[in-house]
Design an enzyme around this catalytic site. Sequence first.
Site, PDB file in Angstrom:
ATOM      1  N   ASN A  13       9.444   9.178   5.296  1.00  0.00           N
ATOM      2  CA  ASN A  13      10.473  11.048   4.586  1.00  0.00           C
ATOM      3  C   ASN A  13      11.659  10.696   4.011  1.00  0.00           C
ATOM      4  OD1 ASN A  13      12.277  12.603   4.899  1.00  0.00           O
ATOM      5  ND2 ASN A  13      12.540  12.990   6.892  1.00  0.00           N
ATOM      6  N   ARG A  94       7.231  14.000   3.687  1.00  0.00           N
ATOM      7  CA  ARG A  94       7.918  14.997   3.528  1.00  0.00           C
ATOM      8  C   ARG A  94       8.436  15.166   2.096  1.00  0.00           C
ATOM      9  NH1 ARG A  94      13.202  16.128   6.695  1.00  0.00           N
ATOM     10  NH2 ARG A  94      12.883  18.467   7.194  1.00  0.00           N
ATOM     11  N   HIS A 183      11.831  23.151   8.279  1.00  0.00           N
ATOM     12  CA  HIS A 183      11.595  22.841   9.507  1.00  0.00           C
ATOM     13  C   HIS A 183       9.717  23.139   9.917  1.00  0.00           C
ATOM     14  CE1 HIS A 183      15.946  21.995  11.485  1.00  0.00           C
ATOM     15  NE2 HIS A 183      15.273  20.866  10.822  1.00  0.00           N
ATOM     16  N   ARG A 244      26.364  21.673   9.402  1.00  0.00           N
ATOM     17  CA  ARG A 244      26.298  23.156   8.120  1.00  0.00           C
ATOM     18  C   ARG A 244      26.308  24.067   9.531  1.00  0.00           C
ATOM     19  NH1 ARG A 244      19.531  21.615   7.012  1.00  0.00           N
ATOM     20  NH2 ARG A 244      20.043  19.603   7.858  1.00  0.00           N
ATOM     21  N   GLU A 387       7.167  15.561  13.855  1.00  0.00           N
ATOM     22  CA  GLU A 387       7.479  15.677  13.106  1.00  0.00           C
ATOM     23  C   GLU A 387       6.388  14.073  12.005  1.00  0.00           C
ATOM     24  OE1 GLU A 387      11.538  16.546  12.729  1.00  0.00           O
ATOM     25  OE2 GLU A 387      10.324  17.474  11.328  1.00  0.00           O
TER      26      GLU A 387
END
Length: 401
Positions: A13, A94, A183, A244, A387
Amino acid sequence: MSDGIAGSVLVFNAGSSSLKYQLVHPESGEVTAEGIAERIGDHGGSITHSQGGLEVTEQIELPDHTAAIRRVMELFADGGIDLAAAGLSAVGHRVVHGGRSFFRPTLITTEVISEIDRISTLAPLHNPANLTGIQAARELLPDVPSVAVFDTAFFHSLPEAAATYAIDRGVAKLHAIRRYGFHGTSHEYVSGKVPGLLGKPAGEVNQIVLHLGNGASASAIAGGAPIDTSMGMTPLEGLVMGTRSGDIDPGAVLHLHRVVKLGADQIDTLLNKNSGLKGLCGDNDFRSVTEKLAAGDASAKLAYDVYIHRLRRYIGAYMIELGRVDAITFTAGVGENATTVRADSLAGLENYGIVIDPDRNAVRSRQPRKISTDDSTVAVFVVPTNEELAIAQQAAEVVAA
Ligand code: AMP
């Protein structure tokens, strides 16, 4: 030692200045090693590597991702694993944005790299970083197939009404402005566990998944297919996150530009890095927010209230969109650990058949679990996301096909 890991997948990732990795077996889920390289391309780089129960952190200058991966391979070798000769089934990467081009895990070829590069304008901070990881892995492990797993892929089939912004069609089409969702790997993995927990076929389950980590997103899934999600063209839309803003009137963005005279990059930094919980109370880590809250800090109270308010707004919207809801599931760092967030976001919804059991909610565990009462018509679950394992499984499937 290398023999035992044959068939494992090395999951990467890659961020702009970091590289997280994990060596995991797609079937057993066994993690042989994992780590993170940080401050790549900057001074003061470091790698933290865990293998065989030992964790080492070393300070090392890492001029680029290739240097980071090269050093990571040496750290594996120090622990007795020659990655090039270990019989890995794949390197799984990813990739944040697949645009309209990629909607399933994809074997990486030169053409695929060009296309990921072409759609980088949609994710200028993420896709180029993901690509540097891909290029470096191909250079250093040329005999292991690389597979890209896209954050947007699961939401590729969103109904047009959910995916479309109400702006000029021509402009939207020309510039690929639509809601993609992110996601996806986590929403797919977590929602895939729920039918088993309910003892029902996946096609009969209507569910809401709340991925609440540093980034946060909600999804509504009907019979296995997502019908809505809170992130949009970029991972900025939707819920309040660590740094965010989530939803904000685009008019406020124009105001920041016209009246406050902020440029695009400054507004980007404001909304992506200095907003959310951090913008409201100075801390993006939910544990710190909770501690401040307990100490009576007014800004932490407001941050928490805005966070819960936004979450409840999405839960309500998705209940109506789904019509009938069988399960609501919490996942990721906050969703898996913050009992108060789970309780407060679903408080007072008994009339809608949602009743949390406080004792079940208080249980701490790494296992999927039900936290609603047996009488609650909507089951509420906590399902830890994974993940890396999901990426490994998808990459292995692509290679085996
Ligand atoms: P993730 O992005 O999934 O790693 O989640 C990171 C977020 O989870 C951070 O805001 C953490 O503060 C939060 N988190 C982790 N553990 C806990 C905990 N025990 N209680 C509350 N929040 C937590």
